[in-house]
Design a protein around this motif. Structure first.
Motif: not given
Length: 229
Positions: A177-187
């Motif tokens: 993800s370009d938005r968050l470090e560690d992990y993000d969610f697509a939803h």
């Protein structure tokens, strides 16, 4: 038909459709009080999530900010529900800010005790009580009114089972993800207006909901159920 694939592909079309009618229904599906939703993107049976005239799934979760367990089948209030994660850098914050505005308008209308706001997190690993309290302050939700409850599954597995499988709001965890470090969610972003019998009266897609429309729909449901008493 792959209902989740259908859910994911309809965002662009939704914005071009007309607003739904808020008139109280005389002869529609059993269990609803509003007229048919004219901007619903497909027949209720074709959608991944519960839509107009369908019942919410059984949801019984704790509000970690006060320890209260909320059961949507027995809360006996008109409900506004959605699924979010508070680390979301864009769409969830926009939606929750809009819903906080709806909460204020509902309070001004004297209907605070008749309406419950129930954002459900699907990121219980990060959304602990501290994160949820911080989010309420950020978006302007008034917890002192007693009608805003963050609901938190205990584990990611429970979140997957409840939000993705039972509620039909699929989400995908990603570490790219370009938005968050560690992990993000697509939803997807879906908000439900359900009556005190836990039957869906309206679904609103996208984060930029029309506050006035949501308030109008909510007031109509509250009034119809008050008249039944």
């Amino acid at each position: 038909m792959d209902r989740r694939r259908l859910l994911g592909g309809m965002g662009a079309a939704t914005a071009t459709l007309l607003a739904g009618c808020s008139a109280v229904l005389d002869d529609g599906p059993e269990g609803v009080v509003l007229g048919e939703q004219s901007d619903q993107v497909a027949e209720s049976e074709a959608l991944a999530y519960p839509a107009y005239g369908q019942s919410l799934p059984s949801i019984e979760l704790e509000d970690p900010l006060n320890g209260e367990v909320i059961d949507v089948k027995s809360i006996d209030r008109t409900m506004i529900l959605t699924a979010i994660f508070t680390y979301c850098p864009a769409e969830c914050g926009i939606l929750l800010n809009q819903l906080a505005g709806v909460q204020g308008m509902i309070d001004e209308a004297g209907l605070t005790d008749d309406v419950a706001f129930l954002p459900i997190t699907f990121d219980p690993e990060r959304d602990d009580a501290e994160a949820l309290a911080d989010n309420a302050e950020t978006i302007g939700a008034d917890l002192s009114l007693g009608n805003w409850h963050y609901l938190r599954p205990e584990t990611p597995e429970e979140a997957e089972s409840l939000v993705a499988e039972e509620m039909g709001i699929g989400f995908e965890r990603t570490t790219e993800s370009d938005r968050l470090e560690d992990y993000d969610f697509a939803h997807p972003v879906v908000t439900f207006l359900a009556n005190p019998d836990a039957v869906v009266e309206r679904t609103y897609r996208g984060e930029n909901i029309d506050r006035n429309r949501v308030v109008e729909d909510t007031e109509a449901v509250v009034e119809a159920f008050t008249d039944r008493e």
